[in-house]
Scaffold this active site. Structure first.
Site, PDB file in Angstrom:
ATOM      1  N   SER A  17      -6.919  33.784  28.486  1.00  0.00           N
ATOM      2  CA  SER A  17      -6.202  32.888  27.198  1.00  0.00           C
ATOM      3  C   SER A  17      -5.298  32.531  27.596  1.00  0.00           C
ATOM      4  O   SER A  17      -4.325  32.605  28.340  1.00  0.00           O
ATOM      5  CB  SER A  17      -5.727  34.507  25.842  1.00  0.00           C
ATOM      6  OG  SER A  17      -4.761  35.486  26.609  1.00  0.00           O
ATOM      7  N   GLU A  19      -1.219  30.245  25.817  1.00  0.00           N
ATOM      8  CA  GLU A  19       0.249  30.298  24.653  1.00  0.00           C
ATOM      9  C   GLU A  19       0.269  28.837  24.446  1.00  0.00           C
ATOM     10  O   GLU A  19       0.491  28.835  25.851  1.00  0.00           O
ATOM     11  CB  GLU A  19       0.677  31.515  25.024  1.00  0.00           C
ATOM     12  CG  GLU A  19       2.416  31.389  24.307  1.00  0.00           C
ATOM     13  CD  GLU A  19       3.053  32.574  24.875  1.00  0.00           C
ATOM     14  OE1 GLU A  19       2.528  33.920  24.847  1.00  0.00           O
ATOM     15  OE2 GLU A  19       3.857  32.448  24.630  1.00  0.00           O
ATOM     16  N   ASP A 111      13.981  38.437  19.475  1.00  0.00           N
ATOM     17  CA  ASP A 111      14.874  37.684  19.635  1.00  0.00           C
ATOM     18  C   ASP A 111      16.031  39.164  18.485  1.00  0.00           C
ATOM     19  O   ASP A 111      15.776  37.927  17.895  1.00  0.00           O
ATOM     20  CB  ASP A 111      15.669  36.946  20.682  1.00  0.00           C
ATOM     21  CG  ASP A 111      14.703  36.780  22.061  1.00  0.00           C
ATOM     22  OD1 ASP A 111      14.476  38.144  22.613  1.00  0.00           O
ATOM     23  OD2 ASP A 111      14.205  36.111  22.472  1.00  0.00           O
ATOM     24  N   PHE A 222      15.358  29.689  31.608  1.00  0.00           N
ATOM     25  CA  PHE A 222      14.442  30.530  30.201  1.00  0.00           C
ATOM     26  C   PHE A 222      14.199  32.560  30.971  1.00  0.00           C
ATOM     27  O   PHE A 222      14.518  33.405  30.490  1.00  0.00           O
ATOM     28  CB  PHE A 222      13.044  29.906  29.997  1.00  0.00           C
ATOM     29  CG  PHE A 222      12.791  30.107  28.964  1.00  0.00           C
ATOM     30  CD1 PHE A 222      13.068  30.496  27.619  1.00  0.00           C
ATOM     31  CD2 PHE A 222      10.984  29.904  29.570  1.00  0.00           C
ATOM     32  CE1 PHE A 222      12.790  31.354  27.051  1.00  0.00           C
ATOM     33  CE2 PHE A 222      10.286  30.768  28.555  1.00  0.00           C
ATOM     34  CZ  PHE A 222      10.941  31.173  27.511  1.00  0.00           C
ATOM     35  N   HIS A 272      -3.614  35.675  30.771  1.00  0.00           N
ATOM     36  CA  HIS A 272      -2.588  35.445  29.517  1.00  0.00           C
ATOM     37  C   HIS A 272      -2.191  34.145  30.195  1.00  0.00           C
ATOM     38  O   HIS A 272      -1.133  33.895  30.496  1.00  0.00           O
ATOM     39  CB  HIS A 272      -2.097  36.004  28.772  1.00  0.00           C
ATOM     40  CG  HIS A 272      -1.614  35.408  27.623  1.00  0.00           C
ATOM     41  ND1 HIS A 272      -2.634  35.560  26.284  1.00  0.00           N
ATOM     42  CD2 HIS A 272      -0.433  34.882  27.629  1.00  0.00           C
ATOM     43  CE1 HIS A 272      -1.161  34.318  25.882  1.00  0.00           C
ATOM     44  NE2 HIS A 272      -0.855  34.215  25.414  1.00  0.00           N
TER      45      HIS A 272
HETATM   46  P1  FAD Z   1       9.782  45.983  21.958  1.00  0.00           P
HETATM   47  O1  FAD Z   1       8.218  45.868  22.516  1.00  0.00           O
HETATM   48  O2  FAD Z   1       9.991  46.118  19.904  1.00  0.00           O
HETATM   49  O3  FAD Z   1      11.267  45.927  22.112  1.00  0.00           O
HETATM   50  C1  FAD Z   1      11.899  46.226  23.230  1.00  0.00           C
HETATM   51  C2  FAD Z   1      13.030  46.909  24.233  1.00  0.00           C
HETATM   52  O4  FAD Z   1      13.948  46.888  22.306  1.00  0.00           O
HETATM   53  C3  FAD Z   1      12.543  48.061  23.756  1.00  0.00           C
HETATM   54  O5  FAD Z   1      12.250  48.672  24.947  1.00  0.00           O
HETATM   55  C4  FAD Z   1      13.395  49.224  23.623  1.00  0.00           C
HETATM   56  O6  FAD Z   1      14.055  48.679  24.570  1.00  0.00           O
HETATM   57  C5  FAD Z   1      14.780  48.275  22.683  1.00  0.00           C
HETATM   58  N1  FAD Z   1      13.757  49.065  21.340  1.00  0.00           N
HETATM   59  C6  FAD Z   1      13.009  48.582  19.991  1.00  0.00           C
HETATM   60  N2  FAD Z   1      12.602  49.354  19.481  1.00  0.00           N
HETATM   61  C7  FAD Z   1      13.516  50.298  19.004  1.00  0.00           C
HETATM   62  C8  FAD Z   1      13.917  51.628  18.684  1.00  0.00           C
HETATM   63  N3  FAD Z   1      13.587  51.754  17.776  1.00  0.00           N
HETATM   64  N4  FAD Z   1      14.587  52.371  19.391  1.00  0.00           N
HETATM   65  C9  FAD Z   1      15.642  52.285  21.024  1.00  0.00           C
HETATM   66  N5  FAD Z   1      14.852  51.128  21.051  1.00  0.00           N
HETATM   67  C10 FAD Z   1      14.333  49.641  21.214  1.00  0.00           C
HETATM   68  N6  FAD Z   1       9.984  36.428  21.083  1.00  0.00           N
HETATM   69  C11 FAD Z   1       9.690  34.837  19.449  1.00  0.00           C
HETATM   70  O7  FAD Z   1      11.156  35.047  18.565  1.00  0.00           O
HETATM   71  N7  FAD Z   1       8.392  34.363  19.199  1.00  0.00           N
HETATM   72  C12 FAD Z   1       7.045  34.249  19.704  1.00  0.00           C
HETATM   73  O8  FAD Z   1       6.514  34.329  19.498  1.00  0.00           O
HETATM   74  C13 FAD Z   1       7.234  35.286  21.325  1.00  0.00           C
HETATM   75  N8  FAD Z   1       6.485  35.678  22.089  1.00  0.00           N
HETATM   76  C14 FAD Z   1       6.146  36.753  22.577  1.00  0.00           C
HETATM   77  C15 FAD Z   1       4.764  37.452  23.493  1.00  0.00           C
HETATM   78  C16 FAD Z   1       4.965  37.736  24.449  1.00  0.00           C
HETATM   79  C17 FAD Z   1       4.117  38.142  25.606  1.00  0.00           C
HETATM   80  C18 FAD Z   1       6.330  38.698  24.545  1.00  0.00           C
HETATM   81  C19 FAD Z   1       6.254  39.545  26.175  1.00  0.00           C
HETATM   82  C20 FAD Z   1       7.417  38.126  24.305  1.00  0.00           C
HETATM   83  C21 FAD Z   1       7.764  37.411  22.960  1.00  0.00           C
HETATM   84  N9  FAD Z   1       8.513  37.075  22.730  1.00  0.00           N
HETATM   85  C22 FAD Z   1       8.679  36.505  21.170  1.00  0.00           C
HETATM   86  C23 FAD Z   1       9.841  37.300  23.063  1.00  0.00           C
HETATM   87  C24 FAD Z   1      10.249  39.130  22.087  1.00  0.00           C
HETATM   88  O9  FAD Z   1      10.645  38.752  20.498  1.00  0.00           O
HETATM   89  C25 FAD Z   1      11.946  39.732  22.831  1.00  0.00           C
HETATM   90  O10 FAD Z   1      11.571  39.970  24.368  1.00  0.00           O
HETATM   91  C26 FAD Z   1      12.184  40.153  21.643  1.00  0.00           C
HETATM   92  O11 FAD Z   1      13.601  40.579  22.842  1.00  0.00           O
HETATM   93  C27 FAD Z   1      11.896  41.614  21.812  1.00  0.00           C
HETATM   94  O12 FAD Z   1      10.737  41.741  21.456  1.00  0.00           O
HETATM   95  P2  FAD Z   1       9.063  42.719  21.305  1.00  0.00           P
HETATM   96  O13 FAD Z   1       8.259  42.989  20.364  1.00  0.00           O
HETATM   97  O14 FAD Z   1       9.056  42.407  23.126  1.00  0.00           O
HETATM   98  O15 FAD Z   1      10.060  43.901  21.165  1.00  0.00           O
END
Ligand code: FAD
Length: 300
Positions: A17, A19, A111, A222, A272
């Protein structure tokens, strides 16, 4: 080290896939569409389009997805984060995607609005965690496939691996059926992480995210901010090439091809690619994985 088949499939041709990010200018849009036309014949399982930090590309993500649906046979996946919007607004975005025909969302927390390293906060009426967002999407449309992130080196905000994998587990319990990893360069990190994930009883595919480093220095800054370790052996391979983009490109292709071929030898059958909207390296690496454009003959 675990022998893995992230998709659980016995197919010989790896599944791939791609991105993309939504283009900012007309010129970047032309570049993206050249890339899409070059990569589409490789028949990826899906192509995803990112969502800018803080929701900054909301409309551009939507229009890129709409054009992919209108002009190609590709299956698009829209990235979506919890940041900067109330639940109702996010639900409306999901609803608009659904009406358009999108059936796959990459659901993320996003983020912190102040940038990586600052405390995370979202809209007071927004989805507070990625697991909440996954659940919200599935509540709205159960037939939307939801992918989420995974962090072989743990997320920089995670206290430890257990806490990190708790978050992955919550996302899976909420309905996510695929995880895509943050970029990594040391395959052992991926395999160790996968062991931990499987030990927690999480069985969904954890697809390695591969980033060919077109511009090493820029990419290093980055990915380091996002918590990825750049090993010294990798930095050394790009030593002295700052003003030599042609050689840099060859080195980047060699490094990424080596990484995916080693993963494939250990049974990984799904990849991916973070394309950075460029086709050449990803096309070459896919070729080395045995992937040919649809209709092309493979040499006997
Ligand atoms: P999550 O997996 O939800 O959480 C990450 C960490 O945050 C956890 O491991 C934990 O330490 C902490 N955390 C979260 N929730 C809790 C809780 N309830 N209690 C305690 N700790 C908690 N960013 C963008 O802005 N746009 C994008 O399109 C984008 N695409 C991405 C695609 C991929 C494949 C990846 C790997 C990252 C992407 N990101 C993107 C980056 C991502 O938004 C950041 O890394 C962000 O900081 C974490 O989002 P997440 O959904 O990965 O976090």
């Amino acid at each position: 080290m675990t022998e893995v088949t992230p998709s659980g499939s016995a197919s010989k041709r790896p599944a791939i896939s791609f991105e993309f990010f939504p283009p900012k200018t007309a010129e970047m849009e032309l570049g993206l569409w050249d890339t899409i036309k070059r990569l589409a014949p490789l028949t990826p399982s899906f192509v995803s389009v990112t969502y800018g930090a803080g929701g900054s590309t909301r409309e551009r993500t939507h229009s890129t997805i709409a054009r992919i649906l209108a002009e190609t046979e590709l299956l698009p996946a829209a990235h979506l984060t919890c940041v900067g919007a109330a639940q109702g607004e996010i639900d409306d975005i999901v609803g608009r995607y659904y009406e358009l025909g999108v059936r796959h969302i990459v659901a993320l927390r996003g983020d912190p609005p102040g940038g990586i390293g600052t405390p995370f906060s979202t809209h007071p009426d927004g989805y507070q965690t990625s697991a909440d967002l996954v659940a919200g999407i599935k509540r709205q449309h159960g037939d939307i496939e939801v992918s989420v992130s995974a962090y072989p080196e743990k997320h920089p905000e995670s206290r430890d691996f257990d806490a990190d994998i708790d978050v992955l587990k919550a996302k899976v319990d909420a309905g996510a059926t695929r995880a895509i990893t943050q970029v990594f360069f040391d395959n052992d990190l991926y395999f160790r992480y996968l062991d931990r994930v499987r030990a927690r009883g999480i069985s969904i595919p954890v697809v390695p995210g591969i980033m060919p480093m077109h511009n090493f220095k820029q990419a290093r800054n980055f990915v380091t901010r996002a918590g990825t370790t750049v090993p010294s052996w990798l930095a050394e391979k790009f030593d002295g090439l700052d003003d030599d983009p042609d050689t840099r490109k060859l080195v980047a292709a060699t490094v990424a091809a080596g990484q995916v071929q080693k993963l494939a030898r250990h049974g990984v059958d799904t990849f991916h690619f973070y394309t950075m909207n460029r086709a050449d390296l990803v096309f070459a690496i896919s070729h080395l994985l045995g992937i040919r454009p649809a209709g092309a003959q493979k040499a006997a």
